[in-house]
Structures are given as structure tokens and as C-alpha cells.
Design a protein around this motif. Structure first.
Motif, PDB file in Angstrom:
ATOM      1  N   UNK A  47      33.665  31.524  39.274  1.00  0.00           N
ATOM      2  CA  UNK A  47      35.012  31.328  39.714  1.00  0.00           C
ATOM      3  C   UNK A  47      35.945  32.158  39.520  1.00  0.00           C
ATOM      4  N   UNK A  48      36.134  32.886  38.391  1.00  0.00           N
ATOM      5  CA  UNK A  48      36.716  33.931  38.073  1.00  0.00           C
ATOM      6  C   UNK A  48      36.854  35.086  39.081  1.00  0.00           C
ATOM      7  N   UNK A  49      35.623  35.420  39.506  1.00  0.00           N
ATOM      8  CA  UNK A  49      35.147  36.582  40.304  1.00  0.00           C
ATOM      9  C   UNK A  49      35.503  36.102  41.773  1.00  0.00           C
ATOM     10  N   UNK A  50      35.493  34.819  42.205  1.00  0.00           N
ATOM     11  CA  UNK A  50      35.970  34.306  43.379  1.00  0.00           C
ATOM     12  C   UNK A  50      37.668  34.419  43.621  1.00  0.00           C
ATOM     13  N   UNK A  51      38.344  34.130  42.714  1.00  0.00           N
ATOM     14  CA  UNK A  51      39.867  34.127  42.624  1.00  0.00           C
ATOM     15  C   UNK A  51      40.368  35.721  42.384  1.00  0.00           C
ATOM     16  N   UNK A  52      39.578  36.469  41.497  1.00  0.00           N
ATOM     17  CA  UNK A  52      39.887  37.790  41.689  1.00  0.00           C
ATOM     18  C   UNK A  52      39.802  38.569  43.196  1.00  0.00           C
ATOM     19  N   UNK A  53      38.621  38.114  43.545  1.00  0.00           N
ATOM     20  CA  UNK A  53      38.443  38.625  44.933  1.00  0.00           C
ATOM     21  C   UNK A  53      39.390  38.383  45.963  1.00  0.00           C
ATOM     22  N   UNK A  54      39.892  37.026  45.961  1.00  0.00           N
ATOM     23  CA  UNK A  54      40.916  36.465  46.850  1.00  0.00           C
ATOM     24  C   UNK A  54      42.456  37.198  46.381  1.00  0.00           C
ATOM     25  N   UNK A  55      42.731  37.583  45.010  1.00  0.00           N
ATOM     26  CA  UNK A  55      43.861  38.304  44.821  1.00  0.00           C
ATOM     27  C   UNK A  55      43.695  39.610  45.330  1.00  0.00           C
ATOM     28  N   UNK A  56      42.611  40.355  45.528  1.00  0.00           N
ATOM     29  CA  UNK A  56      42.456  41.552  45.896  1.00  0.00           C
ATOM     30  C   UNK A  56      42.383  41.535  47.309  1.00  0.00           C
ATOM     31  N   UNK A  57      42.188  40.649  48.132  1.00  0.00           N
ATOM     32  CA  UNK A  57      42.202  40.594  49.431  1.00  0.00           C
ATOM     33  C   UNK A  57      43.379  40.725  49.906  1.00  0.00           C
ATOM     34  N   UNK A  58      44.371  39.900  49.330  1.00  0.00           N
ATOM     35  CA  UNK A  58      45.794  39.724  49.539  1.00  0.00           C
ATOM     36  C   UNK A  58      46.665  41.068  49.235  1.00  0.00           C
ATOM     37  N   UNK A  59      46.006  41.607  47.922  1.00  0.00           N
ATOM     38  CA  UNK A  59      46.784  43.038  47.643  1.00  0.00           C
ATOM     39  C   UNK A  59      45.754  43.910  46.634  1.00  0.00           C
ATOM     40  N   UNK A  60      45.303  44.800  47.533  1.00  0.00           N
ATOM     41  CA  UNK A  60      44.211  45.605  47.171  1.00  0.00           C
ATOM     42  C   UNK A  60      44.645  46.971  46.303  1.00  0.00           C
ATOM     43  N   UNK A  61      46.060  46.784  46.092  1.00  0.00           N
ATOM     44  CA  UNK A  61      46.591  48.008  45.541  1.00  0.00           C
ATOM     45  C   UNK A  61      46.919  47.915  43.876  1.00  0.00           C
TER      46      UNK A  61
END
Length: 497
Positions: A47-61
Motif C-alpha cells: 500500500x505504501x508503493x500504491x500511494x507513493x505512485x499516486x503522489x508521483x502521478x500528481x507531481x512527478x517532479x
């Protein structure tokens, strides 16, 4: 800056280009990262990977998002993905030191010591007072130099097998030894049962008996094919077990729940018998004894951890050296090289440790022809049998582990159709219930080490089946074990998990 810490709490990453992310979106990404961090701290890494991935999708910088996800991938042994994320973090911010650290850790886990050393050099350069980084740099440098030395002096044609040089007759049983004894040098049913209890009471088997068992099992494995055929008679029971990873007390519990191996109660253990858990010696000797006792009713497949590099890193070599000798650790490597790579049940179910292949053309005969007496290569059929993983989407992808491939349901179906099979069983991955049914029921994962590494909280599972080949799953919780932590014998460099 030891990388045993929590994931990054604050965003300190830099963008390599002007950001087109709105303040509102950036704030939402930070909230997702915080959720991910909380899952990480609770050791729920998926689940940590899942939410880090969602954060990256919103802000990949943001470098820290990739750095944190890299850390989570490390904890789930997705070392290829960990390398990729750490590299992305460093593209965004070359001064992001944890990116170097985590990429080095992932490459270390893959046995890529020279590549890891370069990243450790960067960490030490920028953080000269970091004792943990300095120690890992020093140890990694030592390994790189040792490997270079060994390559320089190695003469393969003249290298003798340890099995050929042992003088068993000259070995003397310790006069204080009071455990089970071989009968005329052979394993008996009484010996195997007594040994189980002997190990359960935290006792060692005498060194001479261990060497005798290893030489006998080595000779037996040499007679076996790379792909072994198993026949389940009509209405008979057969059990398939997944990874044990040195968790002897859970192995003992499997036999308590499911019965001891016998001609009437046959088993297949599907690789990764050792490493991680700190009772690997007890596990492997127990399994070898039952294989010697029931060679046609007890089966063992090689896993990716039955290899020299993995054993040097994840504890098995250290454990053997601590309990016995370095020579014995090297003899285990020779024995593992002869382990079969796969088993075919009733000509319809293929069982391997890892998974399927980078080509649609692989046949059972191709597997039979593999020369297995070696260390696993980085590509090809042998590598993929030991390392590959299924994925939910169609097609193939690069492996999240950095070795082997990921294969989808269409790949599984093509392989089954091409080889007239019903389904495949594999292991290699922790599953919360101890098993997973994927690819429309055609790809089954079984993992038999509950609460893996004393941290994952997963159940263990085994598969019971009869000649109808319908899998029936038995799940169980972890049992107590003596106070010796997982990875107790591993090189200190590899204590990141």
C-alpha cells in the motif's frame, strides 16, 4: 544517514525543469505521500508503493517521492524497481544522497558490487561522517577486490570439487555428541524423526554426519534430470510447499499439520529453502534427509536462493560457517548446482520456483535440456525459471526484481497451450494469505514461510492435491521460534531488510 530510517517526511527534492503542477495538486500529492509513509511505518509496503505512485502521478517532479518508493521496493525485494526509482530521484536532484544510497543497496542485493561501490563512493564523498555508509563502502570495496583476485587466480580446468577431496573415514564423531546417529552411514526413518526433534530442541548434528549426508545427496541429485516427472496415483494425496527461507520451526509445524513425509504422504518443496531465516541449516538438512529416505516420493526444486551470491548475502553461508565450517558452506554450493529446476505432475502441472519465459517458444523439452550444474545466469531459461514473476496485465515487462521477467495471463495461456498443460505452480513471492490464484486460475503462487522475516505478517500455505490435480489450500500462522532474529548470520551490509 543509515538507510534503516523512515521514509522522507518532508519534500526536499528539486525539479530539473519549471513545474506545471498547481499548488493545490502539489498539496494533494504531499497528502498522499504522508499516507504512504504511514503505511510504510506499519510495514504495509504494497500500500505504501500504491500511494507513493499516486503522489508521483500528481507531481512527478519530487525526488523524495521516488526515493521513498525505492525504499518501499527494497523492502518487498523488488530490486529492479528500486534501482529505477532511485535513478529517477537522482535525475531530479543530483544532490539527493539517499538516492545514491538506495540504488547502491538495490544493486548490492542483486550482487552487482562494482556498480553499488560507485554509489557508495558518492555517499561517502558528500557525507564523510556517516559511519554506516563508510562501513558499507569499505565492505563493498573489499568484496570487489576479493572477486577480482579470485578471477585472476581461478583456473577452472584444474579446480577440484570439494566433494572429491573429503576424507570421511578420517573424521571423528565428537565424543560429547549425544544426538541421532546414521545407521551404517545411512539415513533411516528413525534418524529423520529423531533429527527433527533434535533440531527442535536447538541441538546440532555432528559435522561428520552432515558431510556424509551432503555427499550422499550430491550423488543422488547428479542422477536426476533437470525436469523431473511426478506421478500421483489415483486418489493419492500429494503436497506442494513454497518458500521456507530458513524458518525451521514453521517447517516443523507443516509436518505437524500435514504429516511427516512418507511413501504414502509425498511432498514437493519448491525452492528457497534457505537464507533470511536463521535456522537454514536445520531446514536444509531435514529436507535432504527426507529426500535420501524417500527419493521417489520427496522432491526438491532449486530456488533463486540456492545460489552462491544469494547465500553469501542473505545469511546461509554465514550460518554454515558459524555452526560448521567454510568448507562445508562451499560444498553446499556444489550440491545446489545439481538441484532439479522444475517438476511436471501427471504431465499436466508444471512446478518451478520463479516463472515463465521471455520467449513463447519454450517447450518442456527445452527445459529438460538445460545444463543446470552451474550458478544461475542473468538471462535465459534457467534464470527465468528461478526469477520470473506473474503480472496482472497482458504481455511481458522488465522484472521488478532486476532479474528475469514479468509475464501476463496471455503469456501463461500460450505456454500452457504450447505444452498441453493445465496450469503452473510457482513460489518466490510473499502473499498475505500464503497463496494467490492468478491468470484465470492458470498461475498459482504458494509461499510457505508465515510472518516472513518476523515482519511481514503473512500466513503460510501449502497445496494438497490428488490425481484430479485440483489444488486445495491449507493456510496457517507462524509459530514461535528461539530468540534468533532473521538475517542474524547475514553480512552486516545486507541488514537493510
Amino acid at each position: 544517514m543509515a538507510d534503516k530510517s523512515s521514509p522522507e517526511e518532508t519534500t526536499n527534492g528539486k525539479s530539473t525543469s519549471p513545474s506545471d503542477v498547481s499548488e493545490e495538486t502539489a498539496k494533494k500529492a504531499e497528502e498522499l505521500k504522508t499516507i504512504a509513509n504511514n503505511y510504510f511505518k506499519a510495514q504495509n509496503f504494497e500500500d505504501a508503493v500504491k500511494y507513493y505512485s499516486e503522489a508521483i502521478d500528481l507531481n512527478p517532479n519530487v525526488a523524495a517521492y521516488f526515493g521513498n518508493r525505492s525504499f518501499a521496493y527494497l523492502r518487498t525485494e523488488c530490486f529492479g524497481s528500486a534501482v529505477e526509482d532511485a535513478s529517477k530521484a537522482l535525475e531530479l536532484d543530483r544532490s539527493y544522497i539517499k538516492g545514491y544510497y538506495r540504488r547502491a543497496t538495490a544493486n548490492l542485493a542483486l550482487g552487482k558490487f562494482k556498480i553499488a561501490l560507485k554509489d557508495y563512493e558518492m555517499v561517502v564523498k558528500y557525507r564523510p561522517n556517516d559511519k554506516d555508509a563508510k562501513a558499507k563502502y569499505t565492505e563493498c570495496n573489499k568484496i570487489v577486490k576479493q572477486q577480482a583476485f579470485e578471477r585472476a587466480i581461478r583456473v577452472e580446468d584444474t579446480k577440484k570439487n570439494i566433494a572429491d577431496t573429503l576424507d570421511i573415514a578420517s573424521m571423528v564423531i565428537d565424543e560429547k555428541y549425544a544426538g541421532p546417529k546414521l545407521t551404517e552411514g545411512k539415513v533411516t526413518r528413525n534418524f529423520a524423526e529423531t533429527l527433527l526433534e533434535h533440531f527442535h530442541s536447538e541441538n546440532k548434528l555432528d559435522k561428520k554426519y552432515v558431510y556424509q549426508i551432503l555427499l550422499q545427496i550430491n550423488e543422488l541429485f547428479r542422477t536426476l534430470p533437470t525436469l523431473c516427472d511426478i506421478t500421483i496415483p489415483d486418489k493419492a494425496k500429494f503436497t506442494v510447499c513454497g518458500d521456507i527461507h530458513g524458518q525451521f520451526y514453521d517447517l516443523y509445524n507443516i509436518f505437524k499439520l500435514n504429516g511427516l513425509p512418507s511413501e504414502e504422504n509425498p511432498y514437493l518443496f519448491n525452492g528457497d529453502f534457505v537464507d533470511r531465516g536463521s535456522f537454514s541449516v536445520e531446514v536444509i538438512l531435514t529436507l535432504f534427509c527426507f529426500k535420501l529416505l524417500y527419493p521417489n516420493h520427496f522432491f526438491l526444486s532449486r530456488g533463486n536462493h540456492e545460489s552462491e551470491t544469494m547465500n553469501q548475502m542473505y545469511g546461509f553461508f554465514g550460518e554454515v560457517r558459524s555452526k560448521y565450517t567454510t568448507q562445508m558452506a562451499e560444498l553446499f554450493t556444489e550440491v545446489y548446482n545439481w538441484l532439479p529446476l522444475a517438476h511436471l505432475i501427471n504431465k499436466k502441472v508444471l512446478v518451478m520456483h520463479g516463472g515463465l519465459f521471455s520467449s513463447d517458444d519454450v517447450t518442456l523439452d527445452d527445459i529438460r535440456k538445460v545444463d543446470r550444474n552451474r550458478q544461475p545466469p542473468d538471462s535465459g531459461i534457467m534464470c527465468e525459471l528461478l526469477w520470473s514473476d506473474p503480472q496482472p496485465q497482458a504481455g511481458r515487462s522488465p522484472s521488478k526484481r532486476g532479474v528475469g521477467i514479468q509475464f501476463g495471463p496471455d503469456i501463461t495461456q500460450k505456454f500452457l497451450d504450447h505444452n498441453d498443460l493445465e496450469y503452473v505452480i510457482r513460489s518466490h513471492e510473499v502473499k498475505s494469505d500464503g497463496y494467490e490464484i492468478a491468470h484465470n486460475g492458470k498461475c498459482i503462487t504458494v509461499f510457505s514461510a508465515p510472518n516472513y522475516c518476523d515482519t511481514m505478517g503473512n500466513k503460510g500455505a501449502i497445496i494438497n492435491m490428488t490425481s484430479d490435480l485440483k489444488p486445495n489450500f491449507v493456510t496457517y500462522e507462524a509459530v514461535a521460534h528461539p530468540n534468533v532474529k532473521p538475517m542474524a548470520y547475514a553480512n552486516s551490509m545486507f541488514g537493510f531488510m
